[in-house]
Design a protein around this motif. Sequence first.
Motif, PDB file in Angstrom:
ATOM      1  N   UNK A   1       0.816  -1.215   0.000  1.00  0.00           N
ATOM      2  CA  UNK A   1       0.000   0.000   0.000  1.00  0.00           C
ATOM      3  C   UNK A   1       0.852   1.269   0.000  1.00  0.00           C
ATOM      4  N   UNK A   2       2.180   1.105  -0.087  1.00  0.00           N
ATOM      5  CA  UNK A   2       3.079   2.245   0.025  1.00  0.00           C
ATOM      6  C   UNK A   2       3.534   2.744  -1.341  1.00  0.00           C
ATOM      7  N   UNK A   3       3.811   4.052  -1.417  1.00  0.00           N
ATOM      8  CA  UNK A   3       4.466   4.588  -2.596  1.00  0.00           C
ATOM      9  C   UNK A   3       5.866   3.986  -2.680  1.00  0.00           C
ATOM     10  N   UNK A   4       6.394   3.811  -3.895  1.00  0.00           N
ATOM     11  CA  UNK A   4       7.698   3.142  -4.052  1.00  0.00           C
ATOM     12  C   UNK A   4       8.812   3.745  -3.216  1.00  0.00           C
ATOM     13  N   UNK A   5       8.828   5.087  -3.055  1.00  0.00           N
ATOM     14  CA  UNK A   5       9.918   5.698  -2.310  1.00  0.00           C
ATOM     15  C   UNK A   5       9.842   5.409  -0.813  1.00  0.00           C
TER      16      UNK A   5
ATOM     17  N   UNK B   1      16.326 -20.736  -9.911  1.00  0.00           N
ATOM     18  CA  UNK B   1      16.300 -21.967 -10.703  1.00  0.00           C
ATOM     19  C   UNK B   1      15.132 -22.849 -10.272  1.00  0.00           C
ATOM     20  N   UNK B   2      13.889 -22.335 -10.396  1.00  0.00           N
ATOM     21  CA  UNK B   2      12.730 -23.110  -9.919  1.00  0.00           C
ATOM     22  C   UNK B   2      12.528 -24.395 -10.710  1.00  0.00           C
ATOM     23  N   UNK B   3      11.993 -25.376 -10.019  1.00  0.00           N
ATOM     24  CA  UNK B   3      11.745 -26.678 -10.630  1.00  0.00           C
ATOM     25  C   UNK B   3      10.435 -26.668 -11.406  1.00  0.00           C
ATOM     26  N   UNK B   4       9.401 -26.063 -10.804  1.00  0.00           N
ATOM     27  CA  UNK B   4       8.059 -26.132 -11.365  1.00  0.00           C
ATOM     28  C   UNK B   4       7.846 -25.080 -12.469  1.00  0.00           C
ATOM     29  N   UNK B   5       7.184 -25.495 -13.538  1.00  0.00           N
ATOM     30  CA  UNK B   5       6.884 -24.573 -14.634  1.00  0.00           C
ATOM     31  C   UNK B   5       6.008 -23.420 -14.159  1.00  0.00           C
ATOM     32  N   UNK B   6       5.074 -23.694 -13.246  1.00  0.00           N
ATOM     33  CA  UNK B   6       4.181 -22.638 -12.753  1.00  0.00           C
ATOM     34  C   UNK B   6       4.970 -21.603 -11.949  1.00  0.00           C
ATOM     35  N   UNK B   7       5.975 -22.043 -11.211  1.00  0.00           N
ATOM     36  CA  UNK B   7       6.825 -21.094 -10.482  1.00  0.00           C
ATOM     37  C   UNK B   7       7.567 -20.204 -11.463  1.00  0.00           C
ATOM     38  N   UNK B   8       8.124 -20.783 -12.514  1.00  0.00           N
ATOM     39  CA  UNK B   8       8.843 -20.002 -13.517  1.00  0.00           C
ATOM     40  C   UNK B   8       7.917 -18.993 -14.178  1.00  0.00           C
ATOM     41  N   UNK B   9       6.697 -19.418 -14.466  1.00  0.00           N
ATOM     42  CA  UNK B   9       5.726 -18.516 -15.086  1.00  0.00           C
ATOM     43  C   UNK B   9       5.411 -17.335 -14.172  1.00  0.00           C
ATOM     44  N   UNK B  10       5.195 -17.619 -12.873  1.00  0.00           N
ATOM     45  CA  UNK B  10       4.913 -16.550 -11.920  1.00  0.00           C
ATOM     46  C   UNK B  10       6.083 -15.577 -11.828  1.00  0.00           C
ATOM     47  N   UNK B  11       7.298 -16.091 -11.715  1.00  0.00           N
ATOM     48  CA  UNK B  11       8.463 -15.214 -11.569  1.00  0.00           C
ATOM     49  C   UNK B  11       8.672 -14.347 -12.804  1.00  0.00           C
ATOM     50  N   UNK B  12       8.315 -14.845 -13.962  1.00  0.00           N
ATOM     51  CA  UNK B  12       8.418 -14.004 -15.169  1.00  0.00           C
ATOM     52  C   UNK B  12       7.474 -12.802 -15.077  1.00  0.00           C
ATOM     53  N   UNK B  13       6.318 -13.006 -14.456  1.00  0.00           N
ATOM     54  CA  UNK B  13       5.346 -11.897 -14.369  1.00  0.00           C
ATOM     55  C   UNK B  13       5.787 -10.833 -13.385  1.00  0.00           C
ATOM     56  N   UNK B  14       6.588 -11.203 -12.385  1.00  0.00           N
ATOM     57  CA  UNK B  14       7.016 -10.210 -11.383  1.00  0.00           C
ATOM     58  C   UNK B  14       8.447  -9.756 -11.597  1.00  0.00           C
ATOM     59  N   UNK B  15       9.128 -10.276 -12.615  1.00  0.00           N
ATOM     60  CA  UNK B  15      10.534  -9.929 -12.840  1.00  0.00           C
ATOM     61  C   UNK B  15      10.773  -8.446 -13.014  1.00  0.00           C
ATOM     62  N   UNK B  16       9.942  -7.700 -13.767  1.00  0.00           N
ATOM     63  CA  UNK B  16      10.208  -6.272 -13.903  1.00  0.00           C
ATOM     64  C   UNK B  16      10.180  -5.537 -12.577  1.00  0.00           C
ATOM     65  N   UNK B  17       9.210  -5.899 -11.706  1.00  0.00           N
ATOM     66  CA  UNK B  17       9.125  -5.255 -10.402  1.00  0.00           C
ATOM     67  C   UNK B  17      10.291  -5.648  -9.504  1.00  0.00           C
ATOM     68  N   UNK B  18      10.707  -6.910  -9.627  1.00  0.00           N
ATOM     69  CA  UNK B  18      11.789  -7.397  -8.771  1.00  0.00           C
ATOM     70  C   UNK B  18      13.083  -6.647  -9.015  1.00  0.00           C
ATOM     71  N   UNK B  19      13.271  -6.182 -10.222  1.00  0.00           N
ATOM     72  CA  UNK B  19      14.485  -5.462 -10.537  1.00  0.00           C
ATOM     73  C   UNK B  19      14.631  -4.162  -9.775  1.00  0.00           C
ATOM     74  N   UNK B  20      13.506  -3.642  -9.268  1.00  0.00           N
ATOM     75  CA  UNK B  20      13.568  -2.371  -8.555  1.00  0.00           C
ATOM     76  C   UNK B  20      13.566  -2.476  -7.059  1.00  0.00           C
ATOM     77  N   UNK B  21      13.640  -3.700  -6.528  1.00  0.00           N
ATOM     78  CA  UNK B  21      13.589  -3.855  -5.081  1.00  0.00           C
ATOM     79  C   UNK B  21      14.949  -3.628  -4.466  1.00  0.00           C
TER      80      UNK B  21
END
Length: 249
Positions: free
Chosen positions: A168-172, A228-248
């Motif tokens: 719920x917080x602004x990025x800064x 290096x996730x084992x499950x395809x569903x985990x890999x799919x999820x991480x691809x969707x959040x990868x852009x945001x993860x780069x800014x953490x």
Amino acid sequence: MTFLEFRAVHKQYGDHEVLAGVDLSIERHQVVTLIGSSGSGKSTLLRCANALEPITGGQVRLDGDVVSGPGVDLDRLRRRVGMVFQSYNLFPHMTVRDNITLAPRKVAGRPRAEADARADELLERVGLAGRADYYPDQLSGGQQQRVAIVRSLAMDPEVVLLDEITSALDPELVAEVLTIVRELAHEGMTMMLATHEMGFAREVADLVVFLDDGVILEQGPPEQVLADPVEARTREFLRTVAPAAGGTV
């Protein structure tokens, strides 16, 4: 020895099963990060850990004690298990100090002077010395969330649950809250947190747990699950959040 344990935990709302037999063991001083899409069961699992949500099957244990089902001493449980919510949940008509000391005084029976001194000590620790007499609407979102963390710590819990506390917080403002959580992790606080901050999860977690549709699909150290996730569903999820993860942080 396992400190916090979920054994075949189920949670249903009517015909909808939110948790479908979750088994999870957490050691003392361990930091466990729950990741997964919205609706995967992360928040519900946290709320089941301190009986904010009663489970519909299975068992929750804390340091060997059963803390789910009929007859549980909820006051005692919530003294042992603190929780910090996404939306702060501070009482707007109470000062910061009164928000922090309410549970220690009313639930734990601590004298006012002792509770006040502990509140002041914790506020100084999180960079909010001098804000004890402010009201929540006089603080920024990041400051309010730090107060919420202090309110949980004021009960000296054995484990802290954190539910998407930066969403719920602004990025800064995210960094100032995560700094506090990072310090708690380094001090050995047992924590279980739901987050979308993948970079932060990689940094502080001992164990990353990926929930999908109410079940744990994958769990392991962050370098395995996040890199290096084992499950395809985990890999799919991480691809969707990868852009945001780069800014953490």
